[in-house]
Design a protein around this motif. Structure first.
Motif, PDB file in Angstrom:
ATOM      1  N   THR A 125      15.315  -1.439  -9.935  1.00 36.79           N
ATOM      2  CA  THR A 125      14.997  -0.936  -9.027  1.00 36.79           C
ATOM      3  C   THR A 125      15.566   0.687  -8.777  1.00 36.79           C
ATOM      4  N   THR A 126      14.751   1.567  -8.418  1.00 32.73           N
ATOM      5  CA  THR A 126      15.758   3.139  -8.643  1.00 32.73           C
ATOM      6  C   THR A 126      15.234   3.713  -7.061  1.00 32.73           C
ATOM      7  N   ALA A 127      15.513   5.040  -6.837  1.00 34.00           N
ATOM      8  CA  ALA A 127      15.071   5.175  -5.588  1.00 34.00           C
ATOM      9  C   ALA A 127      13.924   5.532  -5.036  1.00 34.00           C
ATOM     10  N   SER A 128      13.077   5.760  -6.470  1.00 33.50           N
ATOM     11  CA  SER A 128      11.729   5.598  -5.641  1.00 33.50           C
ATOM     12  C   SER A 128      10.424   4.798  -6.086  1.00 33.50           C
ATOM     13  N   ASP A 129      11.355   3.790  -7.129  1.00 37.25           N
ATOM     14  CA  ASP A 129      10.450   2.500  -6.977  1.00 37.25           C
ATOM     15  C   ASP A 129      10.937   1.520  -8.517  1.00 37.25           C
ATOM     16  N   ASN A 130      10.682  -0.022  -8.795  1.00 40.67           N
ATOM     17  CA  ASN A 130      10.721  -0.458  -9.523  1.00 40.67           C
ATOM     18  C   ASN A 130      10.166  -0.041 -11.237  1.00 40.67           C
ATOM     19  N   ARG A 131      10.816   0.438 -12.115  1.00 36.62           N
ATOM     20  CA  ARG A 131      10.497  -0.151 -13.338  1.00 36.62           C
ATOM     21  C   ARG A 131      10.840  -0.406 -14.191  1.00 36.62           C
ATOM     22  N   VAL A 151       9.266   2.846 -20.254  1.00 32.87           N
ATOM     23  CA  VAL A 151       8.066   1.904 -19.970  1.00 32.87           C
ATOM     24  C   VAL A 151       7.422   1.585 -19.642  1.00 32.87           C
ATOM     25  N   LEU A 152       7.734   1.801 -18.760  1.00 34.61           N
ATOM     26  CA  LEU A 152       6.438   1.660 -17.078  1.00 34.61           C
ATOM     27  C   LEU A 152       7.044   1.458 -16.004  1.00 34.61           C
ATOM     28  N   THR A 153       6.588   2.568 -15.190  1.00 38.51           N
ATOM     29  CA  THR A 153       6.880   3.195 -13.872  1.00 38.51           C
ATOM     30  C   THR A 153       5.870   3.073 -12.951  1.00 38.51           C
ATOM     31  N   GLY A 154       6.254   2.898 -11.703  1.00 38.39           N
ATOM     32  CA  GLY A 154       5.172   3.385 -10.315  1.00 38.39           C
ATOM     33  C   GLY A 154       5.286   1.545 -10.370  1.00 38.39           C
ATOM     34  N   ILE A 155       5.895   0.647 -10.675  1.00 39.98           N
ATOM     35  CA  ILE A 155       5.746  -0.949  -9.449  1.00 39.98           C
ATOM     36  C   ILE A 155       6.341  -0.987  -8.169  1.00 39.98           C
ATOM     37  N   PRO A 156       6.165  -0.916  -6.795  1.00 40.51           N
ATOM     38  CA  PRO A 156       6.574  -0.653  -5.808  1.00 40.51           C
ATOM     39  C   PRO A 156       7.778  -1.222  -5.800  1.00 40.51           C
ATOM     40  N   LYS A 157       8.836  -0.652  -4.909  1.00 39.79           N
ATOM     41  CA  LYS A 157       9.664  -1.579  -4.068  1.00 39.79           C
ATOM     42  C   LYS A 157       9.490  -1.474  -2.677  1.00 39.79           C
ATOM     43  N   THR A 181       5.949  -6.588  -2.002  1.00 38.71           N
ATOM     44  CA  THR A 181       7.305  -5.758  -0.998  1.00 38.71           C
ATOM     45  C   THR A 181       7.355  -5.842   0.640  1.00 38.71           C
ATOM     46  N   GLY A 182       6.367  -6.812   0.823  1.00 36.36           N
ATOM     47  CA  GLY A 182       6.195  -7.109   2.203  1.00 36.36           C
ATOM     48  C   GLY A 182       4.768  -6.485   2.471  1.00 36.36           C
ATOM     49  N   ARG A 183       4.787  -6.166   2.028  1.00 38.20           N
ATOM     50  CA  ARG A 183       2.900  -4.698   2.177  1.00 38.20           C
ATOM     51  C   ARG A 183       1.937  -6.012   1.803  1.00 38.20           C
ATOM     52  N   THR A 184       1.936  -6.862   1.795  1.00 37.47           N
ATOM     53  CA  THR A 184       0.923  -7.867   2.056  1.00 37.47           C
ATOM     54  C   THR A 184      -0.821  -7.599   0.675  1.00 37.47           C
ATOM     55  N   GLY A 185      -0.937  -6.435   1.565  1.00 37.49           N
ATOM     56  CA  GLY A 185      -2.493  -6.204   1.258  1.00 37.49           C
ATOM     57  C   GLY A 185      -2.335  -5.510  -0.624  1.00 37.49           C
ATOM     58  N   LEU A 186      -1.176  -4.832  -0.872  1.00 32.34           N
ATOM     59  CA  LEU A 186      -0.887  -5.277  -2.576  1.00 32.34           C
ATOM     60  C   LEU A 186      -1.521  -6.225  -3.255  1.00 32.34           C
ATOM     61  N   ALA A 187      -1.221  -7.119  -2.981  1.00 34.53           N
ATOM     62  CA  ALA A 187      -1.369  -8.302  -3.853  1.00 34.53           C
ATOM     63  C   ALA A 187      -2.614  -8.347  -4.176  1.00 34.53           C
ATOM     64  N   GLN A 188      -4.108  -7.935  -3.253  1.00 34.21           N
ATOM     65  CA  GLN A 188      -5.130  -8.050  -3.433  1.00 34.21           C
ATOM     66  C   GLN A 188      -5.594  -7.198  -4.160  1.00 34.21           C
ATOM     67  N   ASP A 189      -5.291  -6.037  -4.085  1.00 37.09           N
ATOM     68  CA  ASP A 189      -5.842  -5.156  -4.758  1.00 37.09           C
ATOM     69  C   ASP A 189      -4.938  -4.370  -6.120  1.00 37.09           C
ATOM     70  N   ARG A 190      -6.041  -4.552  -6.694  1.00 37.72           N
ATOM     71  CA  ARG A 190      -5.874  -4.062  -7.947  1.00 37.72           C
ATOM     72  C   ARG A 190      -5.216  -2.762  -8.556  1.00 37.72           C
ATOM     73  N   ALA A 191      -6.110  -1.974  -7.963  1.00 40.95           N
ATOM     74  CA  ALA A 191      -5.495  -0.480  -8.688  1.00 40.95           C
ATOM     75  C   ALA A 191      -3.457  -0.940  -8.078  1.00 40.95           C
ATOM     76  N   SER A 192      -2.632  -1.618  -7.178  1.00 44.90           N
ATOM     77  CA  SER A 192      -1.964  -1.293  -7.510  1.00 44.90           C
ATOM     78  C   SER A 192      -0.857  -2.225  -7.954  1.00 44.90           C
ATOM     79  N   LEU A 193       0.202  -1.752  -8.746  1.00 44.18           N
ATOM     80  CA  LEU A 193       1.033  -3.372  -9.359  1.00 44.18           C
ATOM     81  C   LEU A 193       2.330  -3.904  -8.465  1.00 44.18           C
ATOM     82  N   GLY A 194       1.988  -4.406  -7.905  1.00 46.36           N
ATOM     83  CA  GLY A 194       2.911  -4.678  -6.705  1.00 46.36           C
ATOM     84  C   GLY A 194       1.618  -6.470  -6.132  1.00 46.36           C
TER      85      GLY A 194
END
Length: 368
Positions: A125-131, A151-157, A181-194
């Protein structure tokens, strides 16, 4: 909670809401002779597990565990941001260094580890994302970790549900379990890495054969995946936290939707894949898993036990059985060590446990 002091023994010695659904000291000495270890009671006569000793203790917020060629271990500290090498025979600890850029908080920090081709991979976990990053490591006892390369950045934190487990599969690809990350809609959003299981090359590109072209997403509809393991036939199994009702063990297949937040546990609804096994959150809250001797072994945090789930092919072949219930507190990571042996990492110092003298530990287990 009663947790006996674990005796040190050689391998040859005789012989799983926030809490419910979320989730370096001195050198250890050489193992000493010990009385016969305690074997947890279980109704079955096969697939029993015994704690045969303690490899290392006085670890702080241990999370990821990876084995080096030769049998030594690397363990990450979520909150201290460090990686420590642990001698696989004596338990002696060598601090390899602090990983720069890690910003611990809540369930985030320095999480899963994996090793491949002279590099240590870490989910953090960084200040801006999981990676996911990788660091060169020569493997010698005096070596230190090189600087992290993304290697891979932009995973929601978030403060919760950061996922964090990474592992190389039998196909040579890198897999990662993430949380929503507690934002449940991310799980069904295939454009998100969360809320996903991700599959990528060691360099972080979408792996060949992934179900969604140009994407590292391998499966979706997950709440918080912290367990990944493969059986001898190459099937991928994953454990994840439920919210208020059911924690899950899933057989993961490419492109499948595992339901969250539309369903939790078994639903029998078209378009969603049901878990192979499920537990009340009070009995599990699963983190790491491993395969050994015909079963998936699942470490439980809130449940403070090690679950055995017998599997045959793509199906469960018997009822889950609990071992070590309440004996060692919260259990974070389990790693197969070959020959029916397991490493098991406790998690009493993660701010949610009740640490006692010696916590946290890496335990040696044998499956019989």
């Amino acid at each position: 909670m009663s947790r006996p002091v674990v005796v040190k023994a050689l391998w040859g010695a005789a012989v799983l809401v926030l809490v419910a659904g979320c989730s370096s000291g001195g050198s250890g000495g050489a193992p000493s002779a010990a009385p016969p270890p305690s074997v947890s009671s279980s109704p079955s006569t096969a697939g029993r597990v015994a704690v045969v000793g303690t490899l290392a203790e006085d670890l702080k917020s241990p999370w990821g565990l990876a084995e080096l060629p030769g049998g030594d271990l690397l363990v990450s500290s979520r909150d201290e941001r460090t990686v420590t090498r642990v001698d696989g025979r004596t338990g002696a600890k060598t601090l390899l260094g602090e990983v720069p850029g890690v910003v611990p908080g809540g369930e985030g920090g320095l999480l899963g580890l994996a090793v491949r081709d002279g590099r240590v991979y870490a989910y953090l976990t960084t200040a801006s994302d999981n990676r996911i990053v990788r660091m060169r490591y020569g493997g010698g006892r005096g070596d230190r970790l090189g600087p992290p390369e993304p290697v891979l950045t932009g995973i929601p934190k978030g403060l919760v549900h950061d996922g964090g487990r990474i592992a190389f599969g039998p196909d040579g690809m890198l897999y990662a379990g993430t949380g929503e990350t507690g934002r449940t809609g991310l799980a069904q959003d295939r454009a998100s890495l969360g809320g996903k299981i991700l599959r990528m090359t060691p360099e972080g590109r979408p792996a060949p054969g992934n179900p969604f072209p140009g994407s590292v997403v391998y499966s979706y509809g997950h709440r918080n995946v912290q367990g990944l393991a493969w059986d001898p036939e190459g099937r991928l199994w994953a454990a994840e936290f439920g919210q208020n009702t059911w924690d899950e063990l899933n057989l993961v297949e490419p492109g499948r939707n595992y339901g969250w937040p539309e369903v939790e546990g078994r639903a029998g609804r078209a378009g969603f894949t049901d878990p192979v096994a499920q537990w009340p959150t009070s009995e599990a809250s699963p983190s790491g898993i491993a395969y050994a001797r015909g079963a998936i072994w699942m470490a439980a945090l809130r449940g403070e036990r090690l679950w055995r789930v017998p599997v045959s092919g793509a199906k469960r072949s018997g009822e889950p059985e609990a071992f070590l219930t309440g004996e060692y507190g919260r259990l974070r990571t389990v790693l197969a060590a070959g020959g029916g042996r397991l490493w098991l990492v406790t998690s009493e110092t993660d701010t949610r446990g009740t640490p006692g003298p010696g916590d946290d530990r890496i335990l040696r287990l044998e499956v019989r």
